[in-house]
Design an enzyme around this catalytic site. Structure first.
Site, mmCIF file in Angstrom:
data_model
loop_
_atom_site.group_PDB
_atom_site.id
_atom_site.type_symbol
_atom_site.label_atom_id
_atom_site.label_comp_id
_atom_site.label_asym_id
_atom_site.label_seq_id
_atom_site.Cartn_x
_atom_site.Cartn_y
_atom_site.Cartn_z
ATOM 1 N N CYS A 178 14.950 -12.062 17.973
ATOM 2 C CA CYS A 178 13.617 -12.219 17.395
ATOM 3 C C CYS A 178 12.562 -11.773 18.390
ATOM 4 C CB CYS A 178 13.366 -13.671 16.989
ATOM 5 S SG CYS A 178 13.393 -14.821 18.357
ATOM 6 N N GLY A 179 11.393 -11.468 17.884
ATOM 7 C CA GLY A 179 10.328 -10.998 18.763
ATOM 8 C C GLY A 179 9.588 -12.147 19.413
#
Length: 278
Positions: free
Chosen positions: A117-118
């Site tokens: 995930c960012g």
């Protein structure tokens, strides 16, 4: 324990000539920080041996795993007979007080680089808002002349750097500019963790009337660790990052960069610098 510096031979090439001489290198070895209850490795960092217990304590404090000196019952090196004798000094076991249920969630950010995930600056600041309060603007006002004198004191006290040329430093000054403590390490964050950990173990937190100066740049993590220790003024020899400035402005910290000679930039908290026009 490994020494903090080692000798090696180098070839010096200068003005067309070549000569051999002895040189000193800053030692770099891994340090594994473990909790005994729950049994878990919480960090592995490359560091310069020395002040390892302070490094472990400062890391746990700045990451929000512990809140007080009394949260630590004991810190010791690994005594596992199955571990190589010298390697034992690269493992620190931290035993927390009985009944303490530490919040290990803050440690998850150390695994962002392997996450799918960012992660952004907003995420990092959001995490700080949950467990940190703004530092109030007290009556502390430091003249610019006091700040001008800090780099020379830091450099003079860097014994290992003078010997090896390969170490960062974090220094603690009182509001009158007197050097109180300095820690060195190959890692900027480690040097600051050693500084905060030493203050924690000595019962000297919070550092609400002190100044911290780092020998490199001011990053988000440098500011986050200073915020945990309630440091109102943070100075750096080099530039700050954008997220470091955002953190300082949101949490009421004074952030100074490019402190060299009789010059510096104020990126946040100018009200703590006496005598400057704003």
């Amino acid at each position: 324990m490994e020494p903090s510096k080692i000798r090696t031979n180098v070839w010096v090439v200068e003005r067309g000539g070549v000569r051999s001489r002895s040189d000193q290198l800053a030692t770099e070895e891994p340090l594994e920080i473990r909790l005994t209850h729950p049994r878990r490795t919480v960090a592995i960092t490359m560091r310069t041996p020395g002040a390892d217990f302070e490094l472990a304590a400062g890391f746990l404090y700045s990451e929000g795993v512990i809140q007080h000196r009394e949260d630590i019952d004991r810190i010791r090196y690994c005594v596992d007979p199955e571990t190589d004798g010298q390697q034992r000094y690269n493992i620190v076991n931290v035993e927390l007080r009985e009944g303490l249920a530490p919040d290990l969630q803050p440690l998850e950010r150390h695994f962002y680089t392997t996450s799918a995930c960012g992660v952004c600056g907003k995420t990092s600041l959001d995490a700080l808002r949950i467990r940190s309060e703004k530092i109030p603007v007290a009556q502390l006002a430091v003249p610019a002349a006091v700040l001008y004198a800090l780099p020379a004191q830091l450099q003079k006290a860097q014994g290992l750097f003078q010997a090896t040329g390969g170490l960062h430093a974090a220094a603690l000054f009182d509001h009158q500019g007197q050097l109180q403590m300095l820690q060195e390490d190959v890692g900027r964050h480690n040097a600051l963790d050693k500084l905060v950990g030493a203050a924690l173990l000595a019962g000297n937190l919070p550092l609400s009337e002190q100044i911290v100066m780092v020998s490199g740049r001011a990053s988000f993590e440098i500011m986050q660790k200073c915020l945990a220790a309630r440091v109102p003024i943070v100075c750096a020899v080099s530039a700050p990052s954008s997220l470091a400035v955002a953190l300082a402005r949101e949490f009421g910290m004074t952030l100074i960069g490019f402190l060299r000679g009789e010059r510096f930039n104020v990126y946040a908290g100018a009200e703590r610098i006496a005598g400057i026009q704003r």
